[in-house]
Enzyme design. Structure first.
Site, PDB file in Angstrom:
ATOM      1  CB  CYS A 116     -10.897  -5.936   8.382  1.00  0.00           C
ATOM      2  SG  CYS A 116     -11.567  -5.754   6.661  1.00  0.00           S
ATOM      3  CG  HIS A 258      -7.002  -6.698   7.806  1.00  0.00           C
ATOM      4  ND1 HIS A 258      -7.475  -7.705   7.392  1.00  0.00           N
ATOM      5  CD2 HIS A 258      -7.351  -5.473   6.965  1.00  0.00           C
ATOM      6  CE1 HIS A 258      -8.445  -7.246   6.362  1.00  0.00           C
ATOM      7  NE2 HIS A 258      -8.286  -5.997   6.240  1.00  0.00           N
ATOM      8  CG  ASN A 288      -8.908  -7.089   2.540  1.00  0.00           C
ATOM      9  OD1 ASN A 288      -9.355  -7.752   3.519  1.00  0.00           O
ATOM     10  ND2 ASN A 288      -8.876  -5.837   2.744  1.00  0.00           N
TER      11      ASN A 288
HETATM   12  O1  UT7 Z   1     -10.072  -4.265   4.755  1.00  0.00           O
HETATM   13  C1  UT7 Z   1     -10.447  -3.028   4.832  1.00  0.00           C
HETATM   14  C2  UT7 Z   1      -9.241  -2.209   4.903  1.00  0.00           C
HETATM   15  N1  UT7 Z   1      -8.718  -1.794   3.641  1.00  0.00           N
HETATM   16  C3  UT7 Z   1      -7.540  -1.264   3.410  1.00  0.00           C
HETATM   17  O2  UT7 Z   1      -6.842  -1.198   4.273  1.00  0.00           O
HETATM   18  C4  UT7 Z   1      -7.364  -0.929   2.039  1.00  0.00           C
HETATM   19  C5  UT7 Z   1      -6.519   0.582   2.214  1.00  0.00           C
HETATM   20  N2  UT7 Z   1      -6.247   1.202   0.995  1.00  0.00           N
HETATM   21  C6  UT7 Z   1      -5.320   0.803   0.152  1.00  0.00           C
HETATM   22  O3  UT7 Z   1      -4.655  -0.425   0.158  1.00  0.00           O
HETATM   23  C7  UT7 Z   1      -4.804   1.533  -1.149  1.00  0.00           C
HETATM   24  O4  UT7 Z   1      -5.305   2.919  -1.001  1.00  0.00           O
HETATM   25  C8  UT7 Z   1      -5.331   1.143  -2.453  1.00  0.00           C
HETATM   26  C9  UT7 Z   1      -4.662  -0.222  -2.718  1.00  0.00           C
HETATM   27  C10 UT7 Z   1      -6.807   0.541  -2.540  1.00  0.00           C
HETATM   28  C11 UT7 Z   1      -4.892   1.798  -3.566  1.00  0.00           C
HETATM   29  O5  UT7 Z   1      -3.651   2.159  -3.703  1.00  0.00           O
HETATM   30  P1  UT7 Z   1      -3.145   3.828  -3.826  1.00  0.00           P
HETATM   31  O6  UT7 Z   1      -1.575   3.698  -3.852  1.00  0.00           O
HETATM   32  O7  UT7 Z   1      -3.671   4.601  -2.629  1.00  0.00           O
HETATM   33  O8  UT7 Z   1      -3.603   4.230  -5.109  1.00  0.00           O
HETATM   34  P2  UT7 Z   1      -4.464   5.556  -5.448  1.00  0.00           P
HETATM   35  O9  UT7 Z   1      -5.914   5.142  -5.013  1.00  0.00           O
HETATM   36  O10 UT7 Z   1      -3.912   6.552  -4.843  1.00  0.00           O
HETATM   37  O11 UT7 Z   1      -4.377   5.574  -6.994  1.00  0.00           O
HETATM   38  C12 UT7 Z   1      -3.325   5.643  -7.824  1.00  0.00           C
HETATM   39  C13 UT7 Z   1      -3.409   5.557  -9.385  1.00  0.00           C
HETATM   40  C14 UT7 Z   1      -4.858   6.286  -9.569  1.00  0.00           C
HETATM   41  O12 UT7 Z   1      -4.231   6.874 -10.787  1.00  0.00           O
HETATM   42  P3  UT7 Z   1      -4.038   8.496 -11.072  1.00  0.00           P
HETATM   43  O13 UT7 Z   1      -5.225   9.387 -10.597  1.00  0.00           O
HETATM   44  O14 UT7 Z   1      -2.879   8.653 -10.261  1.00  0.00           O
HETATM   45  O15 UT7 Z   1      -3.723   8.900 -12.508  1.00  0.00           O
HETATM   46  C15 UT7 Z   1      -5.799   5.261  -9.708  1.00  0.00           C
HETATM   47  O16 UT7 Z   1      -7.005   5.492 -10.872  1.00  0.00           O
HETATM   48  O17 UT7 Z   1      -3.832   4.464  -9.648  1.00  0.00           O
HETATM   49  C16 UT7 Z   1      -5.036   4.269 -10.383  1.00  0.00           C
HETATM   50  N3  UT7 Z   1      -5.539   2.980  -9.929  1.00  0.00           N
HETATM   51  C17 UT7 Z   1      -5.345   1.702 -10.608  1.00  0.00           C
HETATM   52  N4  UT7 Z   1      -4.429   1.513 -11.920  1.00  0.00           N
HETATM   53  C18 UT7 Z   1      -4.517   0.360 -12.282  1.00  0.00           C
HETATM   54  C19 UT7 Z   1      -6.499   2.502  -9.034  1.00  0.00           C
HETATM   55  N5  UT7 Z   1      -6.727   1.276  -9.030  1.00  0.00           N
HETATM   56  C20 UT7 Z   1      -5.916   0.822 -10.078  1.00  0.00           C
HETATM   57  C21 UT7 Z   1      -5.722  -0.628 -10.695  1.00  0.00           C
HETATM   58  N6  UT7 Z   1      -4.997  -0.577 -11.756  1.00  0.00           N
HETATM   59  N7  UT7 Z   1      -6.399  -1.661 -10.072  1.00  0.00           N
END
Ligand code: UT7
Length: 333
Positions: A116, A258, A288
């Site tokens: 990116c 970004h 994104n």
């Molecule tokens: O372009 C390249 C650069 N990329 C980025 O900068 C992306 C960087 N990362 C992020 O933006 C975030 O980490 C995400 C948006 C990908 C995820 O957000 P998060 O707050 O870090 O969520 P998480 O991975 O810690 O997941 C929290 C919870 C999990 O459930 P439990 O384990 O707490 O029960 C996931 O299973 O949210 C759950 N979850 C979802 N729930 C509903 C993960 N994806 C989803 C979803 N819908 N789509």
């Protein structure tokens, strides 16, 4: 060596495909909710390329808009750089396909992969080539059809991405220029390179029934790790470019981050105590879009008259690699 030449942005363009996929639409595909996606990312909808619309097609559209904006003819472009992580094919270079689409002959064409951050990476590369006096007008395009490598069964990634492209024409010619490139700073953290990848299809895991079965041709991301690295990396690189240009965050009128996650942008704003109003945000309607995202935000700000003569713009990117990059640009018109 003569005096260092100044580098100008002469034309700006972007392209988003017609079809829109909303968070509600995604609720029918994976177990997710509009509420989760909006609160965790800020994304509400994204544009999706048609089945027969490829990275090179979106790149061509963005390029045509940038060339028109530069008030030059396509034949006046004498070098093309295309940035992507979803090139049309492993080879030929997508830049060569774009050259063919634009009806230009002979000029050098190359692809650049820096996740990116590639748009800002290629600004530095192009600026270096222009400094050497090799070219007059370098066309930089960042284009990605991320939905072509999206795993629609993985809710942790499929809600994040969209398709799109952006382009700029860089030149050493001050006449008619819209902006001036003041400085660029590029970094990479290869030690974390597997946090974001498409493992299948390269020479390490050539396509096979096994790679398909293991879903290795889709994008994989350790979201939490990338999130933390992005906030850290973007904060550090911004601090350093401010320091070496002897400016304060308050001297910057517009931040172009970004467009991955609103919470990452908020964290960067918080680090520097900058009002969020200074950040150009399009992610709520684009998702994104990878390499093209900062350029799409740039074109959006430009077309909506956000920039005034003398304004300082700060580009700030983070992505696969893990790469991190920043650029300072002064608006002229
Ligand atoms: O372009 C390249 C650069 N990329 C980025 O900068 C992306 C960087 N990362 C992020 O933006 C975030 O980490 C995400 C948006 C990908 C995820 O957000 P998060 O707050 O870090 O969520 P998480 O991975 O810690 O997941 C929290 C919870 C999990 O459930 P439990 O384990 O707490 O029960 C996931 O299973 O949210 C759950 N979850 C979802 N729930 C509903 C993960 N994806 C989803 C979803 N819908 N789509």
């Amino acid at each position: 060596m003569g005096a260092k030449k100044e580098i100008f942005i002469r034309g700006i363009g972007s392209y988003l495909p017609k079809r829109i996929l909303t968070n509600k639409d995604l609720e029918a595909i994976v177990e997710t909710s509009d509420e989760w996606i909006v609160s965790r990312t800020g994304i509400r909808e994204r544009h999706i390329a048609a089945d027969d619309e490829f990275t090179s097609d979106m790149a061509t559209q963005a390029a045509l808009r940038a060339i028109e904006d530069a008030k030059i003819q396509p034949r006046e472009i004498d070098c093309i750089i295309v940035c992507s992580v979803t090139f049309d094919m492993a080879f030929p270079a997508t830049a060569c396909i774009v050259q063919k689409n634009l009806g230009i002959s002979e000029c050098p064409c190359m692809d650049l992969e820096a996740g990116c951050s590639a748009f800002v990476y290629s600004m530095e590369v192009a600026a270096g080539l222009l400094q050497l006096g090799c070219y007059k007008n370098i066309l930089i395009i960042a284009s990605d059809k991320l939905t072509s490598i999206t795993d629609w069964e993985d809710r942790t990634t499929c809600v994040l991405f969209g398709d799109g492209a952006s382009a700029v024409v860089l030149t050493t010619e001050a006449y008619g220029a819209r902006a001036m490139l003041v400085d660029t700073l590029l970094r990479a953290y290869g030690k974390d390179c597997y946090s974001l990848m498409q493992p299948g299809g390269g020479c390490r895991h050539p396509a096979s029934a096994e790679t398909v079965e293991k879903r290795m041709h889709y994008l994989r991301m350790n979201g939490r790790e990338v999130f933390k690295s992005a906030v850290r990396g973007m904060g550090a690189i911004l601090k350093d470019i401010f320091l070496r240009n002897q400016i304060e965050p308050t001297d910057v009128q517009h931040f172009l981050p970004h467009q991955a996650n609103m919470r990452i942008i908020e964290a960067v704003a918080e680090t520097f105590q900058i009002s969020l109003e200074k950040f150009l945000i399009v992610l709520h309607r684009t998702g994104n879009t990878s390499a093209g995202s900062v350029g799409i935000a740039f074109d959006d700000g430009y077309r909506n008259g956000r920039f005034a003569a003398g304004d300082t713009l700060s580009f700030i990117t983070f992505g696969g690699g893990m790469t991190c990059a920043t650029a300072l640009v002064r608006w002229l018109l």
